[in-house]
Design an enzyme around this catalytic site. Structure first.
Site, PDB file in Angstrom:
ATOM      1  N   GLY A 164      58.355  67.945  50.044  1.00 19.97           N
ATOM      2  CA  GLY A 164      56.915  67.878  50.249  1.00 19.97           C
ATOM      3  C   GLY A 164      56.406  68.833  51.316  1.00 19.97           C
ATOM      4  O   GLY A 164      55.300  68.659  51.805  1.00 19.97           O
ATOM      5  N   GLU A 200      66.464  79.485  49.744  1.00 23.44           N
ATOM      6  CA  GLU A 200      66.060  79.878  48.390  1.00 23.44           C
ATOM      7  C   GLU A 200      65.312  81.199  48.450  1.00 23.44           C
ATOM      8  O   GLU A 200      64.687  81.521  49.464  1.00 23.44           O
ATOM      9  CB  GLU A 200      65.088  78.842  47.778  1.00 23.44           C
ATOM     10  CG  GLU A 200      65.732  77.565  47.287  1.00 23.44           C
ATOM     11  CD  GLU A 200      64.712  76.567  46.726  1.00 23.44           C
ATOM     12  OE1 GLU A 200      65.145  75.512  46.281  1.00 23.44           O
ATOM     13  OE2 GLU A 200      63.506  76.837  46.753  1.00 23.44           O
ATOM     14  N   ARG A 292      60.197  58.241  41.998  1.00 26.39           N
ATOM     15  CA  ARG A 292      59.177  57.193  42.100  1.00 26.39           C
ATOM     16  C   ARG A 292      58.106  57.419  41.043  1.00 26.39           C
ATOM     17  O   ARG A 292      58.078  58.469  40.397  1.00 26.39           O
ATOM     18  CB  ARG A 292      58.492  57.289  43.477  1.00 26.39           C
ATOM     19  CG  ARG A 292      57.818  58.643  43.660  1.00 26.39           C
ATOM     20  CD  ARG A 292      56.937  58.757  44.879  1.00 26.39           C
ATOM     21  NE  ARG A 292      56.168  59.986  44.879  1.00 26.39           N
ATOM     22  CZ  ARG A 292      56.595  61.166  45.315  1.00 26.39           C
ATOM     23  NH1 ARG A 292      57.809  61.288  45.814  1.00 26.39           N
ATOM     24  NH2 ARG A 292      55.817  62.231  45.243  1.00 26.39           N
ATOM     25  N   VAL A 295      51.354  59.493  42.284  1.00 27.52           N
ATOM     26  CA  VAL A 295      49.902  59.306  42.349  1.00 27.52           C
ATOM     27  C   VAL A 295      49.246  59.748  41.036  1.00 27.52           C
ATOM     28  O   VAL A 295      48.384  59.063  40.482  1.00 27.52           O
ATOM     29  CB  VAL A 295      49.300  60.108  43.533  1.00 27.52           C
ATOM     30  CG1 VAL A 295      47.780  60.014  43.542  1.00 27.52           C
ATOM     31  CG2 VAL A 295      49.881  59.649  44.860  1.00 27.52           C
ATOM     32  N   ARG A 338      41.498  63.765  43.295  1.00 24.47           N
ATOM     33  CA  ARG A 338      41.721  62.753  44.339  1.00 24.47           C
ATOM     34  C   ARG A 338      40.553  62.756  45.318  1.00 24.47           C
ATOM     35  O   ARG A 338      40.315  63.758  46.005  1.00 24.47           O
ATOM     36  CB  ARG A 338      43.007  63.036  45.107  1.00 24.47           C
ATOM     37  CG  ARG A 338      44.250  63.023  44.248  1.00 24.47           C
ATOM     38  CD  ARG A 338      45.486  63.110  45.129  1.00 24.47           C
ATOM     39  NE  ARG A 338      46.689  63.293  44.335  1.00 24.47           N
ATOM     40  CZ  ARG A 338      47.919  63.262  44.839  1.00 24.47           C
ATOM     41  NH1 ARG A 338      48.091  63.067  46.130  1.00 24.47           N
ATOM     42  NH2 ARG A 338      48.963  63.444  44.053  1.00 24.47           N
TER      43      ARG A 338
HETATM   44  C1  MV4 Z   1      58.778  77.048  47.307  1.00 25.59           C
HETATM   45  C2  MV4 Z   1      57.744  77.994  47.143  1.00 25.59           C
HETATM   46  C3  MV4 Z   1      58.114  79.269  46.748  1.00 25.59           C
HETATM   47  N1  MV4 Z   1      59.414  79.572  46.558  1.00 25.59           N
HETATM   48  N2  MV4 Z   1      60.060  77.417  47.116  1.00 25.59           N
HETATM   49  C4  MV4 Z   1      56.022  73.456  48.908  1.00 25.59           C
HETATM   50  C5  MV4 Z   1      56.317  72.003  48.865  1.00 25.59           C
HETATM   51  C6  MV4 Z   1      57.766  71.878  48.689  1.00 25.59           C
HETATM   52  N3  MV4 Z   1      58.084  70.809  47.790  1.00 25.59           N
HETATM   53  C7  MV4 Z   1      58.202  73.186  48.153  1.00 25.59           C
HETATM   54  N4  MV4 Z   1      57.115  74.097  48.295  1.00 25.59           N
HETATM   55  C8  MV4 Z   1      57.258  75.396  47.924  1.00 25.59           C
HETATM   56  N5  MV4 Z   1      58.532  75.804  47.687  1.00 25.59           N
HETATM   57  C9  MV4 Z   1      60.345  78.642  46.748  1.00 25.59           C
HETATM   58  N6  MV4 Z   1      61.624  78.971  46.554  1.00 25.59           N
HETATM   59  C10 MV4 Z   1      56.431  77.588  47.363  1.00 25.59           C
HETATM   60  C11 MV4 Z   1      56.184  76.296  47.768  1.00 25.59           C
HETATM   61  C12 MV4 Z   1      54.791  75.987  48.006  1.00 25.59           C
HETATM   62  C13 MV4 Z   1      54.065  75.154  47.152  1.00 25.59           C
HETATM   63  C14 MV4 Z   1      54.666  74.500  46.082  1.00 25.59           C
HETATM   64  C15 MV4 Z   1      53.932  73.700  45.233  1.00 25.59           C
HETATM   65  C16 MV4 Z   1      52.567  73.522  45.471  1.00 25.59           C
HETATM   66  C17 MV4 Z   1      51.953  74.120  46.534  1.00 25.59           C
HETATM   67  C18 MV4 Z   1      52.686  74.939  47.386  1.00 25.59           C
HETATM   68  C19 MV4 Z   1      52.048  75.565  48.458  1.00 25.59           C
HETATM   69  C20 MV4 Z   1      52.781  76.365  49.284  1.00 25.59           C
HETATM   70  C21 MV4 Z   1      54.150  76.566  49.062  1.00 25.59           C
END
Ligand code: MV4
Length: 451
Positions: A164, A200, A292, A295, A338
Protein backbone atom coordinates in the site's frame (compact mmCIF):
# COMPACT_ATOMS: atom_id res chain seq x y z
CA UNK A 1 -24.35 -22.81 7.87
CA UNK A 2 -23.16 -20.56 10.71
CA UNK A 3 -25.47 -20.02 13.69
CA UNK A 4 -24.30 -16.46 14.34
CA UNK A 5 -21.72 -14.15 12.76
CA UNK A 6 -19.75 -11.50 14.63
CA UNK A 7 -18.83 -8.51 12.46
CA UNK A 8 -15.41 -7.26 13.56
CA UNK A 9 -15.62 -3.87 11.88
CA UNK A 10 -17.52 -0.57 11.79
CA UNK A 11 -18.99 1.87 9.26
CA UNK A 12 -20.30 1.01 5.83
CA UNK A 13 -18.58 -2.39 5.54
CA UNK A 14 -20.00 -3.61 8.87
CA UNK A 15 -23.46 -2.61 7.65
CA UNK A 16 -22.84 -4.25 4.26
CA UNK A 17 -21.94 -7.53 6.00
CA UNK A 18 -25.01 -7.30 8.26
CA UNK A 19 -27.27 -6.88 5.19
CA UNK A 20 -25.78 -10.04 3.66
CA UNK A 21 -26.27 -12.00 6.91
CA UNK A 22 -29.90 -10.86 7.13
CA UNK A 23 -30.54 -12.08 3.59
CA UNK A 24 -28.94 -15.43 4.47
CA UNK A 25 -31.02 -15.63 7.68
CA UNK A 26 -27.96 -15.54 9.95
CA UNK A 27 -28.13 -13.52 13.22
CA UNK A 28 -25.35 -10.97 13.74
CA UNK A 29 -23.29 -9.50 16.56
CA UNK A 30 -21.93 -5.96 16.20
CA UNK A 31 -18.87 -4.91 18.16
CA UNK A 32 -18.27 -1.24 18.79
CA UNK A 33 -16.01 1.21 20.57
CA UNK A 34 -17.27 3.65 23.24
CA UNK A 35 -17.81 6.40 20.67
CA UNK A 36 -19.61 4.16 18.13
CA UNK A 37 -22.72 3.45 20.25
CA UNK A 38 -24.95 5.40 17.84
CA UNK A 39 -23.52 3.82 14.71
CA UNK A 40 -25.87 2.11 12.28
CA UNK A 41 -24.01 -1.21 12.38
CA UNK A 42 -24.89 -1.37 16.09
CA UNK A 43 -28.54 -0.51 15.43
CA UNK A 44 -29.05 -3.11 12.71
CA UNK A 45 -27.19 -6.04 14.29
CA UNK A 46 -29.14 -8.47 16.46
CA UNK A 47 -26.72 -8.11 19.38
CA UNK A 48 -23.97 -5.70 20.34
CA UNK A 49 -20.88 -5.80 22.48
CA UNK A 50 -18.77 -2.80 23.49
CA UNK A 51 -15.12 -3.79 23.01
CA UNK A 52 -13.25 -0.74 24.30
CA UNK A 53 -12.33 2.93 23.96
CA UNK A 54 -12.33 5.02 20.79
CA UNK A 55 -8.74 4.39 19.75
CA UNK A 56 -8.81 1.39 17.40
CA UNK A 57 -5.76 -0.29 19.00
CA UNK A 58 -7.92 -0.69 22.11
CA UNK A 59 -11.18 -1.68 20.35
CA UNK A 60 -11.39 -2.77 16.69
CA UNK A 61 -7.81 -4.11 16.87
CA UNK A 62 -8.27 -5.65 20.33
CA UNK A 63 -8.05 -9.38 19.60
CA UNK A 64 -8.85 -10.48 23.17
CA UNK A 65 -11.95 -8.28 23.43
CA UNK A 66 -13.29 -9.42 20.04
CA UNK A 67 -12.71 -13.14 20.70
CA UNK A 68 -14.37 -12.73 24.12
CA UNK A 69 -17.36 -11.00 22.47
CA UNK A 70 -17.70 -13.95 20.06
CA UNK A 71 -17.51 -16.48 22.91
CA UNK A 72 -19.98 -14.64 25.16
CA UNK A 73 -22.55 -14.29 22.37
CA UNK A 74 -21.99 -17.76 20.90
CA UNK A 75 -20.91 -16.53 17.47
CA UNK A 76 -19.35 -19.36 15.46
CA UNK A 77 -17.83 -17.15 12.73
CA UNK A 78 -16.21 -13.72 12.46
CA UNK A 79 -16.24 -11.51 9.36
CA UNK A 80 -13.34 -9.04 9.60
CA UNK A 81 -14.35 -6.72 6.71
CA UNK A 82 -11.36 -4.69 5.42
CA UNK A 83 -8.65 -2.90 7.41
CA UNK A 84 -8.36 -3.52 11.18
CA UNK A 85 -7.82 -7.31 11.68
CA UNK A 86 -8.68 -8.42 8.13
CA UNK A 87 -5.07 -9.26 7.19
CA UNK A 88 -3.79 -10.17 10.64
CA UNK A 89 -2.52 -13.78 10.48
CA UNK A 90 -2.28 -13.96 14.27
CA UNK A 91 -5.97 -13.09 14.62
CA UNK A 92 -6.97 -15.72 12.03
CA UNK A 93 -4.89 -18.26 13.99
CA UNK A 94 -6.53 -17.35 17.33
CA UNK A 95 -9.98 -17.70 15.73
CA UNK A 96 -9.06 -21.20 14.52
CA UNK A 97 -7.71 -22.17 17.96
CA UNK A 98 -10.96 -21.00 19.57
CA UNK A 99 -13.10 -22.98 17.11
CA UNK A 100 -14.43 -19.82 15.46
CA UNK A 101 -14.41 -19.65 11.65
CA UNK A 102 -12.46 -16.67 10.32
CA UNK A 103 -14.32 -15.65 7.15
CA UNK A 104 -11.28 -15.31 4.92
CA UNK A 105 -8.24 -17.32 3.85
CA UNK A 106 -6.08 -19.40 6.20
CA UNK A 107 -3.63 -17.75 8.61
CA UNK A 108 -0.84 -19.38 6.62
CA UNK A 109 -1.97 -17.71 3.36
CA UNK A 110 -2.41 -14.32 5.05
CA UNK A 111 1.12 -14.55 6.48
CA UNK A 112 2.68 -15.69 3.20
CA UNK A 113 1.06 -12.95 1.09
CA UNK A 114 1.63 -10.30 3.79
CA UNK A 115 5.36 -10.84 3.31
CA UNK A 116 5.70 -9.11 -0.08
CA UNK A 117 9.14 -10.56 -0.92
CA UNK A 118 7.85 -14.05 -0.08
CA UNK A 119 4.76 -13.40 -2.24
CA UNK A 120 7.07 -12.42 -5.13
CA UNK A 121 9.17 -15.55 -4.66
CA UNK A 122 6.03 -17.71 -4.57
CA UNK A 123 4.71 -16.17 -7.81
CA UNK A 124 8.07 -16.52 -9.60
CA UNK A 125 8.12 -20.22 -8.65
CA UNK A 126 4.53 -20.60 -9.90
CA UNK A 127 5.34 -18.98 -13.26
CA UNK A 128 3.29 -15.82 -12.68
CA UNK A 129 4.95 -12.79 -14.33
CA UNK A 130 6.45 -10.40 -11.76
CA UNK A 131 8.21 -7.06 -12.34
CA UNK A 132 11.92 -7.70 -13.03
CA UNK A 133 13.84 -7.41 -9.75
CA UNK A 134 15.23 -9.38 -6.83
CA UNK A 135 14.01 -12.93 -6.38
CA UNK A 136 13.37 -12.46 -2.66
CA UNK A 137 14.86 -10.08 -0.10
CA UNK A 138 17.87 -7.90 -0.82
CA UNK A 139 20.45 -8.27 1.94
CA UNK A 140 23.42 -6.06 1.05
CA UNK A 141 23.95 -2.80 -0.91
CA UNK A 142 26.33 -4.73 -3.23
CA UNK A 143 23.59 -7.22 -4.06
CA UNK A 144 21.20 -4.33 -4.74
CA UNK A 145 23.77 -2.65 -7.03
CA UNK A 146 24.20 -5.83 -9.05
CA UNK A 147 20.47 -6.40 -9.49
CA UNK A 148 19.81 -2.73 -10.33
CA UNK A 149 22.63 -2.70 -12.91
CA UNK A 150 21.10 -5.78 -14.51
CA UNK A 151 17.49 -4.56 -14.69
CA UNK A 152 18.41 -0.90 -15.30
CA UNK A 153 17.31 2.31 -13.59
CA UNK A 154 14.92 3.60 -12.37
CA UNK A 155 14.35 0.95 -9.71
CA UNK A 156 12.08 0.94 -6.68
CA UNK A 157 13.01 -0.23 -3.18
CA UNK A 158 10.01 -1.70 -1.34
CA UNK A 159 9.48 -2.82 2.25
CA UNK A 160 8.68 -6.52 2.41
CA UNK A 161 6.39 -6.06 5.40
CA UNK A 162 4.76 -3.02 3.77
CA UNK A 163 2.33 -2.78 0.93
CA UNK A 164 0.00 0.00 0.00
CA UNK A 165 2.86 2.38 -0.66
CA UNK A 166 4.66 2.88 2.66
CA UNK A 167 8.39 2.24 2.87
CA UNK A 168 8.91 2.70 -0.89
CA UNK A 169 11.75 4.67 -2.56
CA UNK A 170 12.26 5.32 -6.28
CA UNK A 171 15.93 5.33 -7.27
CA UNK A 172 17.04 7.02 -10.52
CA UNK A 173 20.70 6.09 -10.52
CA UNK A 174 23.37 4.08 -8.68
CA UNK A 175 24.54 7.16 -6.74
CA UNK A 176 21.12 7.32 -4.97
CA UNK A 177 20.80 3.60 -4.24
CA UNK A 178 22.54 3.17 -0.87
CA UNK A 179 20.78 6.15 0.73
CA UNK A 180 17.38 5.01 -0.60
CA UNK A 181 17.88 1.54 0.87
CA UNK A 182 18.82 3.04 4.24
CA UNK A 183 15.77 5.34 4.21
CA UNK A 184 13.39 2.55 3.18
CA UNK A 185 14.81 0.23 5.87
CA UNK A 186 14.46 2.85 8.61
CA UNK A 187 10.90 3.74 7.57
CA UNK A 188 9.90 0.06 7.30
CA UNK A 189 11.41 -0.82 10.67
CA UNK A 190 9.48 2.02 12.33
CA UNK A 191 6.18 1.41 10.49
CA UNK A 192 6.10 -2.41 10.30
CA UNK A 193 8.75 -3.63 12.74
CA UNK A 194 10.87 -5.13 9.94
CA UNK A 195 13.65 -3.51 7.86
CA UNK A 196 13.48 -6.22 5.15
CA UNK A 197 13.41 -4.81 1.60
CA UNK A 198 13.33 -6.01 -2.02
CA UNK A 199 13.96 -4.42 -5.39
CA UNK A 200 11.91 -4.00 -8.56
CA UNK A 201 12.29 -2.21 -11.86
CA UNK A 202 10.28 1.03 -11.53
CA UNK A 203 7.53 1.27 -14.15
CA UNK A 204 7.11 4.96 -14.89
CA UNK A 205 3.48 5.20 -16.00
CA UNK A 206 1.60 1.93 -15.43
CA UNK A 207 -2.05 1.24 -14.69
CA UNK A 208 -3.13 -0.48 -11.48
CA UNK A 209 -5.32 -3.41 -12.52
CA UNK A 210 -6.52 -5.91 -9.94
CA UNK A 211 -8.37 -9.19 -10.37
CA UNK A 212 -10.99 -10.42 -7.93
CA UNK A 213 -10.60 -14.10 -7.09
CA UNK A 214 -12.82 -16.42 -5.11
CA UNK A 215 -11.91 -19.90 -3.91
CA UNK A 216 -13.86 -22.56 -2.04
CA UNK A 217 -12.73 -25.38 0.27
CA UNK A 218 -12.98 -27.96 -2.53
CA UNK A 219 -10.15 -26.72 -4.73
CA UNK A 220 -12.29 -24.53 -7.01
CA UNK A 221 -11.05 -21.02 -7.82
CA UNK A 222 -12.61 -18.50 -10.19
CA UNK A 223 -11.80 -14.90 -11.07
CA UNK A 224 -14.50 -12.27 -11.32
CA UNK A 225 -12.67 -10.07 -13.80
CA UNK A 226 -10.72 -6.91 -13.16
CA UNK A 227 -11.02 -3.52 -11.52
CA UNK A 228 -9.06 -0.49 -12.66
CA UNK A 229 -7.83 1.40 -9.59
CA UNK A 230 -5.32 3.82 -11.08
CA UNK A 231 -6.96 6.93 -9.56
CA UNK A 232 -5.26 7.18 -6.18
CA UNK A 233 -3.86 9.94 -4.03
CA UNK A 234 -1.15 8.97 -1.54
CA UNK A 235 -2.06 5.33 -2.14
CA UNK A 236 -5.69 5.93 -1.19
CA UNK A 237 -7.99 4.98 -4.03
CA UNK A 238 -10.54 7.61 -5.02
CA UNK A 239 -12.31 6.16 -8.06
CA UNK A 240 -12.45 2.55 -9.20
CA UNK A 241 -14.16 0.89 -12.13
CA UNK A 242 -14.89 -2.47 -13.68
CA UNK A 243 -14.11 -3.59 -16.25
CA UNK A 244 -10.97 -1.68 -17.34
CA UNK A 245 -11.01 0.20 -20.66
CA UNK A 246 -7.36 -0.84 -21.08
CA UNK A 247 -8.13 -4.56 -21.46
CA UNK A 248 -9.44 -6.34 -24.53
CA UNK A 249 -10.85 -9.88 -24.38
CA UNK A 250 -7.48 -11.47 -25.12
CA UNK A 251 -5.54 -9.51 -22.45
CA UNK A 252 -8.35 -10.09 -19.94
CA UNK A 253 -8.07 -13.83 -20.54
CA UNK A 254 -4.29 -13.80 -20.12
CA UNK A 255 -4.40 -11.71 -16.94
CA UNK A 256 -7.31 -13.76 -15.59
CA UNK A 257 -5.29 -16.95 -16.17
CA UNK A 258 -2.32 -15.41 -14.35
CA UNK A 259 -4.60 -14.40 -11.45
CA UNK A 260 -5.93 -17.97 -11.21
CA UNK A 261 -2.39 -19.34 -11.33
CA UNK A 262 -1.41 -16.99 -8.49
CA UNK A 263 -4.43 -17.97 -6.38
CA UNK A 264 -3.87 -21.69 -6.99
CA UNK A 265 -0.18 -21.36 -6.08
CA UNK A 266 -1.24 -20.62 -2.49
CA UNK A 267 -4.34 -22.85 -2.42
CA UNK A 268 -6.41 -19.73 -2.03
CA UNK A 269 -9.76 -19.87 -0.22
CA UNK A 270 -12.39 -17.14 0.10
CA UNK A 271 -12.29 -13.69 -1.60
CA UNK A 272 -8.95 -12.16 -2.54
CA UNK A 273 -7.38 -9.73 -4.97
CA UNK A 274 -4.37 -10.10 -7.23
CA UNK A 275 -2.84 -6.69 -7.96
CA UNK A 276 -1.06 -6.20 -11.26
CA UNK A 277 0.80 -3.32 -12.84
CA UNK A 278 -0.08 -3.02 -16.54
CA UNK A 279 2.68 -1.27 -18.46
CA UNK A 280 2.14 1.03 -21.46
CA UNK A 281 3.46 -1.69 -23.81
CA UNK A 282 0.78 -4.17 -22.64
CA UNK A 283 3.05 -6.22 -20.34
CA UNK A 284 1.56 -7.02 -16.96
CA UNK A 285 3.19 -8.02 -13.71
CA UNK A 286 2.03 -9.39 -10.36
CA UNK A 287 2.58 -6.79 -7.65
CA UNK A 288 0.82 -7.93 -4.44
CA UNK A 289 -2.02 -10.11 -3.26
CA UNK A 290 -4.64 -8.71 -0.86
CA UNK A 291 -6.18 -11.43 1.28
CA UNK A 292 -9.42 -9.61 2.18
CA UNK A 293 -12.63 -8.23 0.73
CA UNK A 294 -11.82 -4.78 -0.64
CA UNK A 295 -13.53 -1.41 -0.37
CA UNK A 296 -14.19 -1.40 -4.13
CA UNK A 297 -15.83 -4.87 -4.26
CA UNK A 298 -19.25 -3.40 -5.32
CA UNK A 299 -18.09 -2.59 -8.87
CA UNK A 300 -17.26 -6.28 -9.30
CA UNK A 301 -20.62 -7.28 -7.79
CA UNK A 302 -22.32 -5.02 -10.34
CA UNK A 303 -20.61 -6.38 -13.44
CA UNK A 304 -20.47 -10.04 -12.36
CA UNK A 305 -23.97 -10.16 -10.85
CA UNK A 306 -22.63 -11.79 -7.68
CA UNK A 307 -22.96 -10.88 -4.00
CA UNK A 308 -19.35 -11.25 -2.89
CA UNK A 309 -20.07 -11.01 0.84
CA UNK A 310 -22.64 -13.80 0.67
CA UNK A 311 -20.21 -15.93 -1.34
CA UNK A 312 -17.51 -15.30 1.28
CA UNK A 313 -19.86 -16.56 3.99
CA UNK A 314 -21.01 -19.58 1.98
CA UNK A 315 -17.53 -20.78 1.03
CA UNK A 316 -16.29 -20.22 4.62
CA UNK A 317 -19.12 -22.55 5.74
CA UNK A 318 -17.78 -25.20 3.36
CA UNK A 319 -20.24 -24.81 0.49
CA UNK A 320 -18.82 -25.32 -3.00
CA UNK A 321 -18.80 -22.36 -5.41
CA UNK A 322 -22.15 -22.36 -7.27
CA UNK A 323 -20.58 -21.33 -10.61
CA UNK A 324 -17.61 -22.22 -12.79
CA UNK A 325 -15.35 -19.81 -14.66
CA UNK A 326 -17.15 -20.47 -17.96
CA UNK A 327 -20.49 -19.47 -16.34
CA UNK A 328 -19.20 -15.97 -15.63
CA UNK A 329 -19.69 -12.95 -17.93
CA UNK A 330 -19.24 -9.19 -17.67
CA UNK A 331 -22.55 -7.32 -17.64
CA UNK A 332 -22.20 -3.62 -18.41
CA UNK A 333 -19.93 -1.21 -16.57
CA UNK A 334 -19.63 0.07 -13.01
CA UNK A 335 -17.73 3.00 -11.46
CA UNK A 336 -17.32 3.81 -7.76
CA UNK A 337 -16.39 7.13 -6.13
CA UNK A 338 -15.27 7.26 -2.50
CA UNK A 339 -16.81 10.17 -0.62
CA UNK A 340 -14.59 11.34 2.23
CA UNK A 341 -14.96 13.89 5.02
CA UNK A 342 -12.01 15.93 3.79
CA UNK A 343 -11.38 19.41 2.53
CA UNK A 344 -11.38 19.07 -1.29
CA UNK A 345 -8.35 21.38 -1.60
CA UNK A 346 -6.13 20.70 1.43
CA UNK A 347 -7.27 17.10 2.08
CA UNK A 348 -7.40 17.94 5.80
CA UNK A 349 -9.83 15.64 7.64
CA UNK A 350 -13.17 17.32 8.37
CA UNK A 351 -14.81 15.44 11.26
CA UNK A 352 -17.97 16.78 12.89
CA UNK A 353 -21.75 16.69 12.82
CA UNK A 354 -23.52 15.96 9.53
CA UNK A 355 -26.46 18.36 9.63
CA UNK A 356 -28.04 17.42 6.29
CA UNK A 357 -27.63 14.19 4.32
CA UNK A 358 -29.59 13.56 1.12
CA UNK A 359 -28.11 10.72 -0.92
CA UNK A 360 -29.07 10.48 -4.58
CA UNK A 361 -31.01 7.50 -5.94
CA UNK A 362 -32.52 6.58 -9.26
CA UNK A 363 -31.56 4.10 -11.98
CA UNK A 364 -28.18 2.42 -11.63
CA UNK A 365 -27.12 4.07 -8.36
CA UNK A 366 -26.02 2.17 -5.25
CA UNK A 367 -24.81 3.87 -2.09
CA UNK A 368 -22.90 2.00 0.60
CA UNK A 369 -22.77 4.18 3.69
CA UNK A 370 -23.35 4.20 7.44
CA UNK A 371 -23.79 7.99 7.63
CA UNK A 372 -27.04 9.91 8.21
CA UNK A 373 -28.22 13.40 9.15
CA UNK A 374 -27.27 13.78 12.81
CA UNK A 375 -24.28 11.43 12.54
CA UNK A 376 -20.97 12.60 13.99
CA UNK A 377 -17.99 11.84 11.72
CA UNK A 378 -15.36 10.81 14.24
CA UNK A 379 -11.70 11.82 14.09
CA UNK A 380 -10.45 8.39 15.24
CA UNK A 381 -11.22 6.39 12.12
CA UNK A 382 -10.76 6.70 8.37
CA UNK A 383 -12.49 9.56 6.62
CA UNK A 384 -14.56 7.63 4.05
CA UNK A 385 -18.25 8.30 4.73
CA UNK A 386 -19.93 6.82 1.63
CA UNK A 387 -19.29 4.95 -1.58
CA UNK A 388 -21.31 6.06 -4.59
CA UNK A 389 -21.49 3.24 -7.10
CA UNK A 390 -23.02 3.64 -10.55
CA UNK A 391 -23.75 0.98 -13.13
CA UNK A 392 -24.77 1.24 -16.76
CA UNK A 393 -24.87 -0.74 -19.98
CA UNK A 394 -21.52 0.80 -20.91
CA UNK A 395 -18.89 3.20 -19.49
CA UNK A 396 -20.65 6.32 -20.81
CA UNK A 397 -23.93 5.42 -19.10
CA UNK A 398 -22.24 4.46 -15.80
CA UNK A 399 -20.21 7.69 -15.89
CA UNK A 400 -23.17 9.96 -16.65
CA UNK A 401 -25.09 8.38 -13.77
CA UNK A 402 -22.16 8.73 -11.36
CA UNK A 403 -21.62 12.36 -12.40
CA UNK A 404 -25.29 13.11 -11.77
CA UNK A 405 -25.20 11.29 -8.41
CA UNK A 406 -22.02 13.07 -7.23
CA UNK A 407 -23.45 16.45 -8.26
CA UNK A 408 -26.76 15.91 -6.42
CA UNK A 409 -25.44 14.35 -3.18
CA UNK A 410 -26.21 16.85 -0.38
CA UNK A 411 -23.97 16.63 2.70
CA UNK A 412 -23.92 19.61 5.07
CA UNK A 413 -22.09 20.37 8.31
CA UNK A 414 -18.71 18.97 7.22
CA UNK A 415 -16.41 19.41 4.23
CA UNK A 416 -16.40 16.58 1.70
CA UNK A 417 -14.39 15.71 -1.39
CA UNK A 418 -17.55 15.76 -3.59
CA UNK A 419 -16.34 18.83 -5.56
CA UNK A 420 -13.02 17.06 -6.24
CA UNK A 421 -14.77 13.86 -7.38
CA UNK A 422 -17.02 15.89 -9.65
CA UNK A 423 -14.06 17.65 -11.26
CA UNK A 424 -12.21 14.36 -11.85
CA UNK A 425 -15.26 12.76 -13.50
CA UNK A 426 -15.69 15.84 -15.74
CA UNK A 427 -12.03 15.89 -16.85
CA UNK A 428 -11.30 14.91 -20.48
CA UNK A 429 -8.64 12.39 -19.37
CA UNK A 430 -11.10 10.54 -17.16
CA UNK A 431 -13.89 10.69 -19.74
CA UNK A 432 -11.52 9.26 -22.36
CA UNK A 433 -10.24 6.66 -19.85
CA UNK A 434 -6.66 7.94 -20.16
CA UNK A 435 -5.76 6.55 -16.73
CA UNK A 436 -2.49 5.69 -15.04
CA UNK A 437 -0.98 5.75 -11.57
CA UNK A 438 0.23 9.30 -12.40
CA UNK A 439 -3.32 10.54 -13.11
CA UNK A 440 -3.92 12.30 -9.77
CA UNK A 441 -0.49 13.93 -9.69
CA UNK A 442 -1.20 15.56 -13.06
CA UNK A 443 -4.84 16.30 -12.30
CA UNK A 444 -4.00 18.11 -9.03
CA UNK A 445 -1.17 20.10 -10.65
CA UNK A 446 -3.48 21.26 -13.46
CA UNK A 447 -6.30 22.08 -11.02
CA UNK A 448 -3.91 24.16 -8.88
CA UNK A 449 -2.60 25.99 -11.97
CA UNK A 450 -6.13 26.76 -13.19
CA UNK A 451 -7.41 28.15 -9.87
C1 MV4 B 1 5.26 0.24 -8.28
C2 MV4 B 1 5.14 1.30 -9.19
C3 MV4 B 1 5.95 1.25 -10.32
N1 MV4 B 1 6.81 0.23 -10.50
N2 MV4 B 1 6.16 -0.75 -8.50
C4 MV4 B 1 2.22 1.97 -4.99
C5 MV4 B 1 1.48 1.21 -3.96
C6 MV4 B 1 2.18 -0.07 -3.80
N3 MV4 B 1 1.25 -1.14 -3.63
C7 MV4 B 1 2.97 -0.23 -5.04
N4 MV4 B 1 2.95 1.02 -5.72
C8 MV4 B 1 3.65 1.17 -6.88
N5 MV4 B 1 4.54 0.19 -7.17
C9 MV4 B 1 6.89 -0.73 -9.58
N6 MV4 B 1 7.76 -1.73 -9.78
C10 MV4 B 1 4.22 2.31 -8.93
C11 MV4 B 1 3.48 2.26 -7.77
C12 MV4 B 1 2.58 3.37 -7.57
C13 MV4 B 1 1.20 3.23 -7.67
C14 MV4 B 1 0.60 1.98 -7.87
C15 MV4 B 1 -0.76 1.86 -8.00
C16 MV4 B 1 -1.57 3.00 -7.88
C17 MV4 B 1 -1.02 4.23 -7.65
C18 MV4 B 1 0.36 4.36 -7.54
C19 MV4 B 1 0.91 5.62 -7.32
C20 MV4 B 1 2.27 5.74 -7.21
C21 MV4 B 1 3.10 4.61 -7.33
Amino acid sequence: MFKKILVANRGEIALRIIWACKELGIPTVAVHSDVDRDSLHVRFADEEVCIGPAHSTESYLNVTAIISAAEITGADAIHPGYGFLAENAHFAEICAECGITFIGPTAETIRRMGDKAEARRTMIAAGVPVVPGSEGLVETPEEAREIAAEIGYPVIVKASAGGGGRGMRVVNGEEELAAAIEAARTEAAAAFGSPAIYLEKYLVNPRHIEFQVLGDHHGNVVHLFERECSIQRRHQKLIEEAPSAALDTRLRERMGEAALKAARAVGYRNAGTIEFLLDEDGSFYFMEMNTRIQVEHPVTENIAGIDLIKEQIRVAAGEPLPFRQEDLRIHGWSIEARVTAEDPWTFAPSPGLITAFHPPGGPGIRIDTAAYAGYQVLPYYDSMIAKLIARGKNREEALSRLQRAVDSFVIEGIETNLPLLSAILRSPDFREARLSTRFMERFLAERAAAS
